[in-house]
Design an enzyme around this catalytic site. Structure first.
Site, PDB file in Angstrom:
ATOM      1  N   SER A  61      48.167  39.427  38.144  1.00 23.03           N
ATOM      2  CA  SER A  61      48.341  38.286  39.038  1.00 23.03           C
ATOM      3  C   SER A  61      48.205  38.716  40.488  1.00 23.03           C
ATOM      4  CB  SER A  61      49.723  37.654  38.841  1.00 23.03           C
ATOM      5  OG  SER A  61      50.730  38.458  39.451  1.00 23.03           O
ATOM      6  N   ASP A  62      47.776  37.802  41.346  1.00 25.75           N
ATOM      7  CA  ASP A  62      47.909  38.041  42.774  1.00 25.75           C
ATOM      8  C   ASP A  62      49.401  38.097  43.097  1.00 25.75           C
ATOM      9  OD1 ASP A  62      47.347  38.417  45.443  1.00 25.75           O
ATOM     10  OD2 ASP A  62      45.920  36.763  45.570  1.00 25.75           O
ATOM     11  N   ALA A  63      49.722  38.599  44.277  1.00 23.16           N
ATOM     12  CA  ALA A  63      51.129  38.843  44.614  1.00 23.16           C
ATOM     13  C   ALA A  63      51.927  37.540  44.589  1.00 23.16           C
ATOM     14  CB  ALA A  63      51.236  39.489  45.990  1.00 23.16           C
ATOM     15  N   GLY A  64      52.780  37.401  43.590  1.00 26.28           N
ATOM     16  CA  GLY A  64      53.628  36.221  43.472  1.00 26.28           C
ATOM     17  C   GLY A  64      52.961  35.032  42.830  1.00 26.28           C
TER      18      GLY A  64
END
Length: 730
Positions: A249-252
Site C-alpha cells: 500500500s501507499d503510506a496509509g
C-alpha cells in the site's frame, strides 16, 4: 536455508513454519522506524527488513548518494540507455549502503533493498503536484522507460536481484493531491476505454519487465479504493497479467480505505477487504498518523470468518520470495552484490553519469537566430538572475541529500562564462510573493548575456501540493520583464526554466528580446556544469536532443478540470484541433537539422498498398541524414493513426522511438518494429483486437501535422490490415 531446493520449495517450507500472529506482524509493518524495520522471527533465524527505499533518481533520504535528474527530466532524454544506467547506478549505491547498514545492525527507514520506484502514472494534468515523478503523458513511452528502469535496478544476475523495483501508484492516480480535493478521499471516475488504453498499459509493461512489487494508490477507482479493489489487484494484475509479486500500500492508503473513503467502518473489515482483494503488505503512515494500523486486526478478521488463514499464507509468499531473491537466506559468499562497499557512492563514474544524464535532459524550446550555442565566451559582462540561480530546488522531490562537494548550481556553472559577473535572485523563494526589482535592474544593467533562472521546485509543486494554474509563480514573470527592461538593448536574454508541470511561457516564447529558452526540469547535482556545456557546445552530449515528454499547453484555460478523468482534450493523443499547444509532445530543437528519406515497409503490396495479416508485427526502415555541421543525437519517433477503426482511438499514437547519434553530414539507416499489440484497439467488455482496416504510419523527429515544427520533415506511409485477430484481455 537449503540452497539445493527451488525457490518455491523454500518459500513453502518457510511459510509452513509461521504462526498466524507472525504472518500478521510481517504483513502489517511495511514501514521501518529510524533504526528497526519489520520485526524478525528469532526462533527461525530470520532478521529484520526495511521495505521502503526511494530510488526515483538516486538513493533518497538515506544519507549521501549520487543524485540524478528527476524522473521527468530522465524522461525528457528519450533515452532508454540513460534510464537503464541511472537505475543501475542507483541500485549499486542502494546495495552498497545496505551492506554497510546491516553489518552494523541497522534496518531503519530507507535502509533496505526494495525500491518504491519507478512512478509510472500518466501526467494528464500539469497542475498535479507529482508531475515531476513521472515519465510524462504517453502510456507506451512510459512503459518502455519503466521497463528499462526496472531492469536496471534489479540487474541481470541469474540468481539474485541487486535491488527490487516497485512500480507505483496503481492505478488511475494522477491528481488531485489537494486542489480541489484531497487524494485521501478522491474517487477517480474512469470509463473502461480510458482505463484500459491510458492508465493501465504502463503497469502491464512494468509487470512484464519483472518488477517484484506494485504499490496500490490512495484514490478510489469508480467507487472502490485501489488497495481494496479486487478487479484491479486480482482480476487484472494477477489473472490477466500473471503478476506473481507483492502489492504494497501507499503510506496509509489501507487506513484511508476506512477513514478517507468510508468504504469500511472498522479495521477488521478494512484488513479483510484489502487482503482478500490482493494487498500483501501494509505501509502505514508512521508516527504522524491518527489512525491505527488496520492490518493488526488480521487475527480478529480470521476469527470472525472474514479472512482465511489460507489467503494470508498465499499473500505472504511473495514477500519471502523477494527476500530470498535478494540473497537473505543464502550464504553471503554466493551473492556477488554482498561485496559492494561505500566506495561506489559518488564514484567518478556515477558523477559523470549524473552530468551526462543532465545534459541529455535539457529541452531547447526556443533558439532565436541560432543564439545558442554561445561561441564567444568568456564575455566581458554576464548577469545571472532569478530565484533558481543558487537553489537546492534544482534537485526536485525524493532526491538524495544535497552535498555541496558534488553540487554545481546554475550560478557557479554559468559564472565561468564571463569576466565580470553580477547576480540577483529578486525573490526570497520560488513562490516570489516578495519581489525586489532593484536586485534585477542593477544586476543586468551592463550585461552582454543575461541568464534568467525561473521555476517551481518543491516549494510550488510536489507530493501533496498541486497548483491551481500554470502561471509563473508570484512575480516571476515581472522579474523576467524587468530583466529585459533594464538590460542593454543588444543583450542576449536566455531563459532557463526549472519545472516539471508546464508553466505559461507564451509571453517569453513570442518576445523577440528573449533569445533562447531551455527547459531544464530538475537536473540535480550536475546542473551548473551541464548547463554550461550545453550552452557552449562543449564536449560530448553538448548538442540538445531532449524532447518534451508531455504536451505543454499555452494556458490554464486549455485544461479540463483536474477531477475530470476522461481523456478527452488531454495529452497529444486526444488534444482537440482548436487548442494547439505551446510545445507539442516530442518537441525539442537542436543545433543541427535532420532529414528523413526512403521509408520502406517490409510486407507485400497489393495494388500499391502494403498488406499486413492481422496479428503480425510490422517491420520498417528509414534513412536519417544529419544535414548540419555538428555531430548530434536525433530522437526518431514513429506514430500510427487508425483510419477506420470501429471504436474510438487516439488521434495518433507513438509506437516506437530511439535516440541515436548521427555524425555531421552523415546518414544512418534505421529499422523499427510496430508490434501487433500496438495496432490493437480496445473493444468494451471484450478485450483487445487487431481489426481489418487502414493504418497510417509516420516517421520523423516530431509528431506529424504539428504547427510548431522543429525543422525536419516527417515521412508517412500506410498499410492495410487483412483479417481479424482477437488478442484477449490485458
Amino acid at each position: 536455508m537449503n540452497i539445493s531446493l527451488s525457490w518455491e520449495e523454500r518459500v513453502d517450507d518457510l511459510v509452513s513454519r509461521l504462526t498466524l500472529g507472525e504472518m500478521m506482524n510481517q504483513m502489517a509493518k511495511g514501514r521501518a522506524d529510524a533504526t528497526t524495520g519489520t520485526p524478525g522471527i528469532p526462533r527461525l533465524g530470520i532478521g529484520q527488513i526495511d521495505w521502503a527505499v526511494e530510488c526515483l533518481h538516486g538513493d533518497a533520504r538515506a544519507g549521501n548518494a549520487t543524485s540524478f535528474p528527476q524522473a521527468i527530466g530522465l524522461a525528457a532524454t528519450w533515452s532508454t540507455d540513460i534510464l537503464y544506467r541511472v537505475a543501475m547506478a542507483t541500485s549499486l549505491e542502494v546495495r552498497a549502503k545496505n551492506n554497510n547498514y546491516t553489518k552494523h545492525g541497522l534496518y531503519g527507514f530507507h535502509q533496505g533493498l526494495t525500491c518504491f520506484s519507478p512512478v509510472i502514472n500518466i501526467l494528464r494534468d500539469p497542475r498535479w503536484g507529482r508531475s515531476q515523478e513521472t515519465y510524462g503523458e504517453d502510456p507506451y513511452f512510459t512503459g518502455i522507460m519503466a521497463t528499462n528502469f526496472v531492469q536496471g535496478l534489479q540487474g541481470d544476475h541469474p540468481r539474485y536481484a541487486r535491488a527490487t523495483a516497485g512500480c507505483k501508484h496503481f492505478d488511475a492516480y494522477a491528481g488531485p493531491e489537494d486542489i480541489p480535493e484531497s487524494r485521501f478521499s478522491f474517487d477517480a471516475v474512469v470509463n473502461e476505454r480510458d482505463w484500459r488504453t491510458t492508465f493501465l498499459p504502463a503497469f502491464r509493461a512494468c509487470v512484464n519487465a519483472g518488477s517484484y512489487s506494485i504499490m496500490c494508490s490512495y484514490t478510489s477507482i469508480n467507487g472502490v479504493p485501489s488497495c481494496a479493489n479486487n478487479e484491479l489487484l486480482t482480476t487484472i494484475l494477477r489473472e490477466e497479467w500473471g503478476f506473481t509479486g507483492y502489492v504494497v500500500s501507499d503510506a496509509g492508503a489501507v487506513e484511508y480505505v476506512r477513514h478517507g473513503h468510508n468504504y469500511t467502518s472498522n479495521d477488521v473489515d478494512t484488513v479483510a477487504a484489502c487482503v482478500n482483494a490482493g494487498c500483501n503488505l501494509d505501509f502505514p503512515n508512521g508516527n504522524w498518523s491518527d489512525f491505527t494500523n488496520a492490518f493488526y486486526s488480521m487475527v480478529d478478521a480470521v476469527k470472525q470468518g472474514k479472512l482465511s488463514q489460507e489467503t494470508i499464507s498465499e499473500r505472504i509468499r511473495p514477500l519471502w520470495y523477494t527476500r530470498m531473491r535478494l540473497g537473505e537466506f543464502d550464504p553471503p559468499e554466493m551473492n556477488p552484490y554482498r561485496s559492494l562497499d561505500l566506495s561506489i557512492i559518488q564514484s567518478q563514474e556515477h558523477q559523470d553519469l549524473s552530468e551526462e544524464a543532465a545534459m541529455k535532459s535539457f529541452v531547447l524550446l526556443k533558439n532565436l537566430n541560432n543564439t545558442l550555442p554561445l561561441r564567444q565566451a568568456p564575455y566581458h559582462w554576464i548577469a545571472i538572475v532569478g530565484p533558481m540561480i543558487d537553489n537546492k530546488e534544482i534537485f526536485g522531490d525524493y532526491s538524495p541529500e544535497m552535498d555541496p562537494k558534488f553540487t554545481v548550481t546554475p550560478y557557479y556553472g554559468l559564472s565561468v562564462l564571463g569576466g565580470n559577473i553580477t547576480s540577483g535572485e529578486g525573490c526570497n523563494d520560488n513562490r516570489c510573493t516578495h519581489y525586489i526589482y532593484n536586485d534585477i535592474a542593477s544586476a543586468v544593467h551592463d550585461a552582454e548575456i543575461v541568464f534568467v533562472c525561473l521555476g517551481l521546485g518543491i516549494e510550488v509543486e510536489q507530493e501533496s501540493r498541486d497548483r491551481s494554474n500554470i502561471s509563473l509563480p508570484g512575480q516571476q514573470l515581472q522579474l523576467l520583464k524587468d530583466a529585459i527592461k533594464y538590460s542593454p538593448k543588444d543583450a542576449k536574454i536566455i531563459l532557463i526554466i526549472f519545472n516539471a508541470g508546464a508553466v505559461d511561457l507564451v509571453w517569453a516564447e513570442h518576445n523577440d528580446r528573449i533569445s533562447a529558452i531551455i527547459a531544464a526540469f530538475y537536473p540535480a547535482q550536475a546542473t551548473g556544469t551541464a548547463l554550461r556545456k550545453i550552452i557552449t557546445n562543449d564536449g560530448p552530449y553538448s548538442v540538445p536532443a531532449a524532447r518534451t515528454p508531455y504536451t505543454w499547453p499555452q494556458s490554464t484555460d486549455q485544461l479540463p478540470p483536474m477531477v475530470n478523468y476522461t481523456m478527452d482534450g488531454r495529452t497529444y493523443r486526444y488534444l482537440r484541433d482548436d487548442q494547439p499547444p505551446l510545445y507539442p509532445f516530442g518537441y525539442g530543437l537542436s543545433y543541427t537539422e535532420f532529414w528523413y528519406e526512403s521509408l520502406h515497409i517490409d510486407t507485400p503490396q497489393r495494388d500499391g498498398v502494403y498488406i499486413l495479416k492481422a496479428g503480425e508485427d510490422l517491420h520498417g526502415h528509414v534513412s536519417v541524414l544529419n544535414i548540419g555541421k555538428i555531430t548530434a543525437d536525433e530522437v526518431i519517433q514513429v506514430y500510427i493513426k487508425w483510419c477506420n477503426a470501429t471504436v474510438t482511438t487516439p488521434n495518433i499514437q507513438l509506437v516506437y522511438f530511439s535516440r541515436l547519434p548521427i555524425l555531421a553530414q552523415d546518414r544512418i539507416h534505421f529499422s523499427f518494429t510496430i508490434k501487433a499489440e500496438q495496432m490493437a484497439v480496445w473493444l468494451d467488455k471484450k478485450g483487445w483486437a487487431v481489426e481489418p482496416g487502414l493504418i497510417n504510419v509516420f516517421v520523423g523527429g516530431q509528431q506529424p501535422f504539428q504547427q510548431k515544427n522543429v525543422g525536419s520533415n516527417v515521412l508517412n506511409s500506410k498499410f492495410l490490415i487483412s483479417g481479424y485477430k482477437f488478442l484477449g484481455k490485458y
